[in-house]
Design an enzyme around this catalytic site. Structure first.
Site, PDB file in Angstrom:
ATOM      1  N   GLU A 142       0.805  -1.218   0.000  1.00 23.46           N
ATOM      2  CA  GLU A 142       0.000   0.000   0.000  1.00 23.46           C
ATOM      3  C   GLU A 142       0.838   1.269   0.000  1.00 23.46           C
ATOM      4  O   GLU A 142       0.490   2.253  -0.670  1.00 23.46           O
ATOM      5  CB  GLU A 142      -0.959   0.009   1.195  1.00 23.46           C
ATOM      6  CG  GLU A 142      -2.170  -0.889   1.061  1.00 23.46           C
ATOM      7  CD  GLU A 142      -1.847  -2.364   1.277  1.00 23.46           C
ATOM      8  OE1 GLU A 142      -2.734  -3.206   1.009  1.00 23.46           O
ATOM      9  OE2 GLU A 142      -0.714  -2.668   1.714  1.00 23.46           O
ATOM     10  N   HIS A 211     -10.347  -5.695   9.935  1.00 23.63           N
ATOM     11  CA  HIS A 211     -11.082  -5.430   8.702  1.00 23.63           C
ATOM     12  C   HIS A 211     -12.356  -4.630   8.972  1.00 23.63           C
ATOM     13  O   HIS A 211     -13.228  -4.550   8.104  1.00 23.63           O
ATOM     14  CB  HIS A 211     -11.442  -6.747   7.997  1.00 23.63           C
ATOM     15  CG  HIS A 211     -10.261  -7.460   7.421  1.00 23.63           C
ATOM     16  ND1 HIS A 211      -9.349  -8.121   8.203  1.00 23.63           N
ATOM     17  CD2 HIS A 211      -9.838  -7.615   6.143  1.00 23.63           C
ATOM     18  CE1 HIS A 211      -8.407  -8.663   7.433  1.00 23.63           C
ATOM     19  NE2 HIS A 211      -8.683  -8.363   6.174  1.00 23.63           N
TER      20      HIS A 211
END
Length: 406
Positions: A142, A211
């Protein structure tokens, strides 16, 4: 991982997701009580549904007719309206595709965004249409591909960076903060950073703590960054297109449980203002400010409140930074009472910043303390029953409004 997330997405739609029966339809699979098979819930725009909502919520039960139903004739007239129906993830894709057709500088990058079509299929089919250079599959890194997106923006491209899950973008916090948000200023205005950073976030259905992140509170303090949160297919497409056209870096928050929400949207081209809130329900007694998934919890509670004789005004703030203080202020001046409902954490969340802004600007118009309902300051549990307890539920919203209006 992407395949696992995509497979799990439709199975984790929340049974507590309130629906605005006037405009929306969504399909989701509900978790059933132990020992029963899962059942398919389809809530249509006329309010009809095949199974009931789970009303075992904290603070009491909602009344049975909380979601009003309309007649068959009304349902048929809805089907004949102009426009076309799209799920929210399809609306995002349509907005992105239209901008890629309009402007060859628009490109997409992220994990599995290419031939796989993204973890929630927002970019499905775009790699085949535009090629691997405009729809770029990246390694699981990322910080690298977000930094690459910032660099591409400084050189004249208009990248759309997808985080497979918003929680993963914590790995790119340096690039988003020190580069994306500040380069326009630190370069003395030599560079603009027209980049969109988007992806799924929020509390899903048993996705676990890592998450289930809500990063609005993390990013709101970064100078130079705009933040918006979509909540319907209409504003998802409009905000996507507006964010791509903006010269500022924009973070677009999408909720993982809203991707299957369906709405009829116009055939003609349109955009939504990035700095403008949406009046969801006009009212006179109390202003309820919310955004993203909590919009539907609020609207479910509003049905109960109306049946109890209250008249709440519901505003989807949409723009998380900056706040639309014009729309919010006009509502506060009318109702004199404010309730903020968010899925973000209570400490340092969007609600805390919004409450401070209202107190600073509209203190003289308040007749009662501002109430704020937020998620608890705990990691989101994996267990479904515990996960539900960490979030604001419609019954709590009803109780809060009753307290404000005493």
């Amino acid at each position: 991982m992407a395949a696992a997330l995509q497979t799990a997405a439709p199975l984790r739609a929340s049974s507590n997701l309130g629906a605005n029966s006037e405009r929306f339809r969504f399909g989701s699979l509900l978790r059933s009580p132990a020992g029963r098979k899962g059942s398919l819930l389809v809530v249509k725009s006329d309010g009809r549904h095949s199974v009931g909502f789970n009303t075992r919520l904290r603070g009491g039960n909602l009344i049975a007719n909380a979601v009003a139903a309309k007649s068959e004739a009304s349902a048929k007239s809805t089907d004949s309206k102009p426009g076309h129906e799209l799920l929210l993830f399809e609306a995002l894709r349509e907005g992105l595709e239209e901008e890629m057709d309009r402007d060859p500088r628009v490109c997409v990058m992220g994990e599995d965004v290419g031939h796989y079509g993204g973890s929630y299929k927002v970019t499905k089919g775009l790699a085949t249409k535009y090629g691997d250079l405009r729809v770029l599959d990246t390694p699981i890194a990322e910080n690298s591909f977000t930094g690459m997106g910032v660099g591409a923006a400084t050189m004249g491209l208009r990248p759309v960076v997808e985080g497979m899950n918003m929680g993963f973008l914590l790995l790119a916090f340096n690039q988003i903060s020190n580069n994306c948000g500040m380069l326009h200023y630190t370069s003395g205005g030599q560079f603009t950073i027209p980049i969109v950073i988007r992806g799924p976030g929020g509390v899903g259905r048993q996705l676990g703590a890592e998450h289930s992140q809500r990063l609005e509170s993390y990013f709101q303090s970064i100078p130079g960054l705009q933040m918006v949160a979509c909540s319907t297919p209409y504003n998802a497409k409009g905000l996507m297109k507006a964010a791509i056209r903006s010269e500022n870096p924009v973070v677009l928050f999408e909720h993982v449980l809203l991707y299957n929400l369906k709405e009829r949207i116009p055939d003609e081209d349109y955009i939504c203002c990035l700095e403008e809130a949406e009046m969801v329900r006009p009212g006179e007694q109390v202003t309820i400010l919310t955004y993203s998934r909590m919009r539907y919890h609020v609207m479910q509670a509003a049905k109960t409140l109306v049946n109890k004789g209250y008249d709440p005004e519901v505003i989807d703030i949409r723009s998380l930074k900056p706040f639309d203080l014009y729309t919010i202020g006009n509502s506060v001046k009318k109702t004199h009472r404010v309730l903020i409902v968010e899925e973000c954490m209570r400490t340092g969340g969007i609600g805390a910043s919004l409450r401070a802004a209202i107190i600073d600007n509209f203190w003289d118009y308040l007749d009662a303390p501002i109430l704020c309902l937020s998620s608890q300051d705990v990691p989101t549990p994996y267990a479904g029953s515990l996960e539900e307890w960490t979030l604001v539920q419609p019954a709590q919203i009803v109780a809060a409004v009753e307290q404000l209006c005493q």
